[in-house]
Design a protein around this motif. Structure first.
Motif, PDB file in Angstrom:
ATOM      1  N   ALA A   1       0.829  -1.203   0.000  1.00 29.00           N
ATOM      2  CA  ALA A   1       0.000   0.000   0.000  1.00 29.00           C
ATOM      3  C   ALA A   1       0.864   1.253   0.000  1.00 29.00           C
ATOM      4  O   ALA A   1       0.554   2.237  -0.684  1.00 29.00           O
ATOM      5  CB  ALA A   1      -0.930  -0.013   1.216  1.00 29.00           C
ATOM      6  N   VAL A   2       1.963   1.236   0.765  1.00 28.47           N
ATOM      7  CA  VAL A   2       2.858   2.392   0.830  1.00 28.47           C
ATOM      8  C   VAL A   2       3.454   2.681  -0.543  1.00 28.47           C
ATOM      9  O   VAL A   2       3.530   3.841  -0.982  1.00 28.47           O
ATOM     10  CB  VAL A   2       3.962   2.156   1.882  1.00 28.47           C
ATOM     11  N   LYS A   3       3.884   1.651  -1.261  1.00 31.06           N
ATOM     12  CA  LYS A   3       4.473   1.864  -2.584  1.00 31.06           C
ATOM     13  C   LYS A   3       3.461   2.440  -3.564  1.00 31.06           C
ATOM     14  O   LYS A   3       3.776   3.326  -4.365  1.00 31.06           O
ATOM     15  CB  LYS A   3       5.044   0.551  -3.106  1.00 31.06           C
ATOM     16  N   ARG A   4       2.237   1.957  -3.504  1.00 26.69           N
ATOM     17  CA  ARG A   4       1.207   2.489  -4.397  1.00 26.69           C
ATOM     18  C   ARG A   4       0.910   3.947  -4.060  1.00 26.69           C
ATOM     19  O   ARG A   4       0.740   4.794  -4.944  1.00 26.69           O
ATOM     20  CB  ARG A   4      -0.061   1.650  -4.285  1.00 26.69           C
ATOM     21  N   MET A   5       0.838   4.245  -2.768  1.00 24.23           N
ATOM     22  CA  MET A   5       0.571   5.605  -2.340  1.00 24.23           C
ATOM     23  C   MET A   5       1.706   6.537  -2.765  1.00 24.23           C
ATOM     24  O   MET A   5       1.474   7.673  -3.216  1.00 24.23           O
ATOM     25  CB  MET A   5       0.383   5.637  -0.822  1.00 24.23           C
ATOM     26  N   ARG A   6       2.951   6.040  -2.656  1.00 19.18           N
ATOM     27  CA  ARG A   6       4.113   6.859  -3.041  1.00 19.18           C
ATOM     28  C   ARG A   6       4.067   7.213  -4.523  1.00 19.18           C
ATOM     29  O   ARG A   6       4.303   8.366  -4.914  1.00 19.18           O
ATOM     30  CB  ARG A   6       5.401   6.091  -2.731  1.00 19.18           C
ATOM     31  N   GLY A   7       3.740   6.243  -5.368  1.00 18.02           N
ATOM     32  CA  GLY A   7       3.657   6.521  -6.793  1.00 18.02           C
ATOM     33  C   GLY A   7       2.580   7.539  -7.114  1.00 18.02           C
ATOM     34  O   GLY A   7       2.795   8.455  -7.929  1.00 18.02           O
ATOM     35  N   TYR A   8       1.445   7.410  -6.457  1.00 22.94           N
ATOM     36  CA  TYR A   8       0.362   8.359  -6.703  1.00 22.94           C
ATOM     37  C   TYR A   8       0.753   9.759  -6.233  1.00 22.94           C
ATOM     38  O   TYR A   8       0.509  10.752  -6.945  1.00 22.94           O
ATOM     39  CB  TYR A   8      -0.911   7.915  -6.002  1.00 22.94           C
ATOM     40  N   LEU A   9       1.338   9.879  -5.052  1.00 25.51           N
ATOM     41  CA  LEU A   9       1.696  11.191  -4.516  1.00 25.51           C
ATOM     42  C   LEU A   9       2.718  11.902  -5.391  1.00 25.51           C
ATOM     43  O   LEU A   9       2.642  13.115  -5.590  1.00 25.51           O
ATOM     44  CB  LEU A   9       2.223  11.051  -3.085  1.00 25.51           C
ATOM     45  N   ALA A  10       3.688  11.148  -5.936  1.00 27.24           N
ATOM     46  CA  ALA A  10       4.675  11.761  -6.828  1.00 27.24           C
ATOM     47  C   ALA A  10       3.987  12.377  -8.046  1.00 27.24           C
ATOM     48  O   ALA A  10       4.296  13.503  -8.463  1.00 27.24           O
ATOM     49  CB  ALA A  10       5.709  10.720  -7.264  1.00 27.24           C
ATOM     50  N   GLU A  11       3.030  11.645  -8.619  1.00 28.82           N
ATOM     51  CA  GLU A  11       2.297  12.150  -9.776  1.00 28.82           C
ATOM     52  C   GLU A  11       1.444  13.361  -9.412  1.00 28.82           C
ATOM     53  O   GLU A  11       1.380  14.362 -10.157  1.00 28.82           O
ATOM     54  CB  GLU A  11       1.417  11.034 -10.340  1.00 28.82           C
ATOM     55  N   LEU A  12       0.782  13.296  -8.241  1.00 33.10           N
ATOM     56  CA  LEU A  12      -0.083  14.395  -7.818  1.00 33.10           C
ATOM     57  C   LEU A  12       0.728  15.659  -7.546  1.00 33.10           C
ATOM     58  O   LEU A  12       0.315  16.770  -7.920  1.00 33.10           O
ATOM     59  CB  LEU A  12      -0.862  13.984  -6.569  1.00 33.10           C
ATOM     60  N   ILE A  13       1.880  15.525  -6.909  1.00 33.57           N
ATOM     61  CA  ILE A  13       2.729  16.686  -6.631  1.00 33.57           C
ATOM     62  C   ILE A  13       3.206  17.316  -7.935  1.00 33.57           C
ATOM     63  O   ILE A  13       3.209  18.547  -8.091  1.00 33.57           O
ATOM     64  CB  ILE A  13       3.915  16.277  -5.735  1.00 33.57           C
ATOM     65  N   HIS A  14       3.594  16.488  -8.892  1.00 33.76           N
ATOM     66  CA  HIS A  14       4.036  16.998 -10.197  1.00 33.76           C
ATOM     67  C   HIS A  14       2.895  17.774 -10.871  1.00 33.76           C
ATOM     68  O   HIS A  14       3.104  18.864 -11.424  1.00 33.76           O
ATOM     69  CB  HIS A  14       4.492  15.839 -11.079  1.00 33.76           C
ATOM     70  N   ARG A  15       1.675  17.231 -10.800  1.00 37.39           N
ATOM     71  CA  ARG A  15       0.517  17.882 -11.427  1.00 37.39           C
ATOM     72  C   ARG A  15       0.204  19.216 -10.756  1.00 37.39           C
ATOM     73  O   ARG A  15      -0.055  20.234 -11.430  1.00 37.39           O
ATOM     74  CB  ARG A  15      -0.683  16.947 -11.335  1.00 37.39           C
ATOM     75  N   LYS A  16       0.265  19.242  -9.418  1.00 33.77           N
ATOM     76  CA  LYS A  16      -0.052  20.476  -8.701  1.00 33.77           C
ATOM     77  C   LYS A  16       1.042  21.528  -8.876  1.00 33.77           C
ATOM     78  O   LYS A  16       0.746  22.739  -8.916  1.00 33.77           O
ATOM     79  CB  LYS A  16      -0.298  20.184  -7.225  1.00 33.77           C
ATOM     80  N   ARG A  17       2.277  21.098  -9.006  1.00 34.32           N
ATOM     81  CA  ARG A  17       3.345  22.055  -9.280  1.00 34.32           C
ATOM     82  C   ARG A  17       3.116  22.731 -10.640  1.00 34.32           C
ATOM     83  O   ARG A  17       3.313  23.944 -10.782  1.00 34.32           O
ATOM     84  CB  ARG A  17       4.702  21.355  -9.246  1.00 34.32           C
ATOM     85  N   ALA A  18       2.689  21.950 -11.621  1.00 37.67           N
ATOM     86  CA  ALA A  18       2.402  22.518 -12.942  1.00 37.67           C
ATOM     87  C   ALA A  18       1.215  23.485 -12.868  1.00 37.67           C
ATOM     88  O   ALA A  18       1.223  24.548 -13.515  1.00 37.67           O
ATOM     89  CB  ALA A  18       2.123  21.402 -13.945  1.00 37.67           C
TER      90      ALA A  18
END
Length: 415
Positions: A185-202
């Motif tokens: 679960a932690v690995k899946r959450m980490r992958g999602y958070l990386a994508e979400l942070i990239h999207r919000k930075r843009a």
């Protein structure tokens, strides 16, 4: 000495902790994982240990000489998912820098403004089962409420929140959740958070960012101080991980304590009916002290030899401060085994002490107060639907909470 860490201990650890406080207040103990650690059970020693700079939060200080290595002293999966750089794992000066940055985003104003939404979420969850006259309050109320609340505060889109509900269920082994364990679960959450942070930075770069917590973390890092993407992901992760399970247990343990103490419950119901917010706030503090969500503070490691409660703790040795034991210490609290919602001067350690005092405590308190007040108002004749000895607990290390809490009440199809 009563046995530690078996199923009987999980159901009621307080007699064992009373024995330890009296006979061995700082005791070296082998944990179920195989790691040996010092358990600290008296209030004065616990308060000292929580603020002692010689006790590091960084798992790298776990001694290499340990026969059991370093791999069993943190959150499963956080190391391999590159999520170690959060506030529970670092010391000053990095801790000071990160806490200052996160505090810029996680403000009292943001928490206070979120209160109406927490009430809406609580009412919506009760609406989903009120007509049945029965429910499992852990699975249907205490568990989803903080998940949806922290997801909304972080800025997770609604269409993605069910994923977090599933991952959180894997962490808590909730009924209906796919098996796979915390690490997965932690690995899946980490992958999602990386994508979400990239999207919000843009989105922020295009001046289209929302007023959510992840955007606030990114904004703070882009204005004079540095917060890497790994640090932002780790902070979002720990706010989710630490922020939901503690509140699940606060709501579940608190409701159970009220159902077992009808006189105290009546006091709180009158306060809710009369709008006495002071008594409601004090009641949540007492529930945190009496049977709090966090049984032990997260790991600490001696950076050099020190004496704690008359015991010599050597460099590299792990220390676990038992908050549940310290908060029932008769040297600090009058009648500590009694639930008294009107208790004064309640300086419990439920959210820690010192520089690592829980940053999310205001949000957890808001959610706890709102969840309990809404429940007592909407379901005034709430009652247990199982014998206490039939209930099962998650516990033994760090967190302690009920696996389920079956209840009955008069069915209603309206508020």
């Amino acid at each position: 000495m009563p046995p530690l860490f078996d199923w009987r201990f999980a159901a009621d650890p307080y007699p064992a902790y009373a024995w330890l406080r009296e006979h061995a207040p700082v005791r070296r103990t082998r944990l179920p994982s195989g790691v040996e650690a010092w358990l600290v059970t008296r209030y004065a020693d616990a308060r000292q240990a929580l603020a002692d700079p010689r006790l590091s939060k960084n798992p790298h200080h776990h001694g290499e000489q340990s026969a059991h290595g370093k791999g069993k002293v943190g959150i499963p999966g956080e190391r391999s998912a590159n999520l170690m750089t959060h506030l529970l794992n670092i010391d000053p000066p990095d801790h000071t820098r990160l806490r200052r940055l996160v505090s810029k985003a996680f403000t009292p104003r943001r928490v206070a403004a979120f209160a109406p939404r927490v009430r809406e979420l609580a009412d919506g969850l009760i609406d989903s089962f009120a007509a049945r006259g029965e429910a499992d309050l852990i699975h249907e109320y205490a568990f989803p409420l903080p998940i949806y609340a922290i997801c909304e505060m972080l800025g997770v889109p609604r269409e993605d929140q069910e994923d977090f509900h599933t991952w959180a269920g894997m962490m808590l082994h909730q009924p209906g959740s796919p098996r796979g364990g915390v690490g997965r679960a932690v690995k899946r959450m980490r992958g999602y958070l990386a994508e979400l942070i990239h999207r919000k930075r843009a989105e922020l770069a295009r001046e289209q960012g929302a007023d959510d917590l992840i955007s606030g973390l990114i904004h703070a890092s882009d204005h004079g101080e540095h917060l890497t993407e790994n640090e932002a992901a780790a902070m979002a992760f720990i706010l989710l991980f630490a922020g939901f399970e503690t509140t699940v247990n606060l709501i579940g343990n608190g409701t159970y304590a009220l159902l077992r103490h009808p006189g105290q419950r009546a006091v709180l119901q009158r306060a809710v009916a009369e709008g006495d917010e002071g008594l409601l706030a004090g009641a949540v503090e007492e529930l945190l002290r009496y049977d709090g969500p966090v049984e032990m503070a997260t790991w600490r490691f001696a950076t050099r030899e020190l004496t704690l409660g008359g015991q010599l703790v050597r460099e590299g040795e792990p220390v676990l401060v038992v908050l549940a034991a310290a908060d029932r210490d008769p040297a600090k609290f009058a009648e500590p085994d009694a639930l008294d919602l009107t208790r004064r001067d309640n300086q419990h350690l439920g959210y820690g002490h010192g520089i690592h005092y829980c940053l999310g405590a205001p949000l957890a308190r808001l959610e706890g107060q709102t969840a309990l007040a809404t429940l007592l108002h909407r379901l005034p004749d709430l009652r247990l639907a199982a014998a206490p000895d039939e209930l099962r607990w998650r516990g033994g290390l760090i967190m302690r909470g009920l696996r389920s809490l079956p209840v009955e009440f008069t069915a209603a199809d309206h508020r």
